[in-house]
Design a protein around this motif. Structure first.
Motif, mmCIF file in Angstrom:
data_model
loop_
_atom_site.group_PDB
_atom_site.id
_atom_site.type_symbol
_atom_site.label_atom_id
_atom_site.label_comp_id
_atom_site.label_asym_id
_atom_site.label_seq_id
_atom_site.Cartn_x
_atom_site.Cartn_y
_atom_site.Cartn_z
ATOM 1 N N UNK A 1 0.814 -1.193 0.000
ATOM 2 C CA UNK A 1 0.000 0.000 0.000
ATOM 3 C C UNK A 1 0.859 1.259 0.000
ATOM 4 N N UNK A 2 1.974 1.199 0.701
ATOM 5 C CA UNK A 2 2.881 2.349 0.671
ATOM 6 C C UNK A 2 3.443 2.543 -0.733
ATOM 7 N N UNK A 3 3.828 1.448 -1.368
ATOM 8 C CA UNK A 3 4.359 1.542 -2.734
ATOM 9 C C UNK A 3 3.281 2.014 -3.700
ATOM 10 N N UNK A 4 2.047 1.582 -3.471
ATOM 11 C CA UNK A 4 0.941 2.011 -4.329
ATOM 12 C C UNK A 4 0.734 3.515 -4.219
ATOM 13 N N UNK A 5 0.700 4.031 -3.002
ATOM 14 C CA UNK A 5 0.557 5.478 -2.821
ATOM 15 C C UNK A 5 1.746 6.227 -3.409
ATOM 16 N N UNK A 6 2.937 5.663 -3.222
ATOM 17 C CA UNK A 6 4.134 6.324 -3.748
ATOM 18 C C UNK A 6 4.113 6.399 -5.269
ATOM 19 N N UNK A 7 3.451 5.458 -5.924
ATOM 20 C CA UNK A 7 3.353 5.508 -7.387
ATOM 21 C C UNK A 7 2.681 6.795 -7.854
ATOM 22 N N UNK A 8 1.755 7.299 -7.074
ATOM 23 C CA UNK A 8 1.092 8.543 -7.433
ATOM 24 C C UNK A 8 2.010 9.742 -7.396
ATOM 25 N N UNK A 10 5.374 9.362 -8.239
ATOM 26 C CA UNK A 10 6.542 9.042 -9.068
ATOM 27 C C UNK A 10 6.751 10.107 -10.127
ATOM 28 N N UNK A 11 8.029 10.445 -10.347
ATOM 29 C CA UNK A 11 8.369 11.492 -11.317
ATOM 30 C C UNK A 11 9.091 10.971 -12.548
ATOM 31 N N UNK A 12 9.321 9.664 -12.610
ATOM 32 C CA UNK A 12 10.027 9.128 -13.769
ATOM 33 C C UNK A 12 9.588 7.685 -14.004
ATOM 34 N N UNK A 13 9.866 7.210 -15.188
ATOM 35 C CA UNK A 13 9.563 5.826 -15.520
ATOM 36 C C UNK A 13 10.369 4.874 -14.639
ATOM 37 N N UNK A 17 8.823 1.922 -12.401
ATOM 38 C CA UNK A 17 9.273 0.535 -12.541
ATOM 39 C C UNK A 17 9.741 -0.035 -11.206
ATOM 40 N N UNK A 18 10.501 0.748 -10.449
ATOM 41 C CA UNK A 18 10.979 0.275 -9.140
ATOM 42 C C UNK A 18 9.819 0.046 -8.167
ATOM 43 N N UNK A 19 8.881 0.969 -8.141
ATOM 44 C CA UNK A 19 7.741 0.824 -7.232
ATOM 45 C C UNK A 19 6.844 -0.342 -7.635
ATOM 46 N N UNK A 20 6.669 -0.569 -8.929
ATOM 47 C CA UNK A 20 5.894 -1.728 -9.379
ATOM 48 C C UNK A 20 6.623 -3.016 -8.997
ATOM 49 N N UNK A 21 7.945 -2.990 -9.042
ATOM 50 C CA UNK A 21 8.730 -4.139 -8.588
ATOM 51 C C UNK A 21 8.527 -4.407 -7.109
#
Length: 125
Positions: A1-8, A10-13, A17-21
């Motif tokens: 959930x933290x990574x999901x929120x952080x995706x919002x 994200x400033x670069x591809x 990619x790292x957060x999806x990983x």
């Protein structure tokens, strides 16, 4: 959930990619941890029902994920990630603080706060 929120945020591809990983790794440990917790919690007579309920809940969650398309149209992809991540974190906190854990041979007892913090499955919701 933290990574999901952080995706919002994200400033670069590369960040995406790292957060999806991170999300993928988190999900890879969630299912085995969930089934292990069920096996420790329920007697053999009730384990099949518990496992089927868990599998059903996972499937319903997957189906609800498709509703994020509607959120995306209304809020944009960044806000959708932030909102769904926040909902996941709130759900994890509520579940971790309100659900009871019953060991097979003992009476019900509340889960210790330190167990919630150290449980990777909770953080992967």
């Amino acid at each position: 959930s933290l990574a999901t929120s952080a995706l919002g945020c994200a400033n670069s591809l590369t960040q995406v990619a790292l957060l999806r990983g991170v999300q993928g790794l988190a999900m890879a440990v969630t299912a085995p941890a969930g089934y292990a917790l069920l096996a420790r919690t329920f007697s053999p007579a009730k384990l099949a029902t518990a496992n089927s309920n868990y599998a059903t809940a996972v499937s319903i969650g997957g189906a609800l994920a498709s509703a994020s398309v509607i959120l995306d149209e209304g809020l944009g992809w960044r806000n959708t990630f932030i909102l769904t991540g926040a909902i996941g974190m709130i759900t994890a906190i509520l579940a971790g603080t309100t659900l009871l854990y019953a060991a097979p041979s003992t009476k019900e007892k509340k889960v210790e706060s330190s167990a919630i913090i150290n449980n990777t499955a909770i953080w992967n919701l």
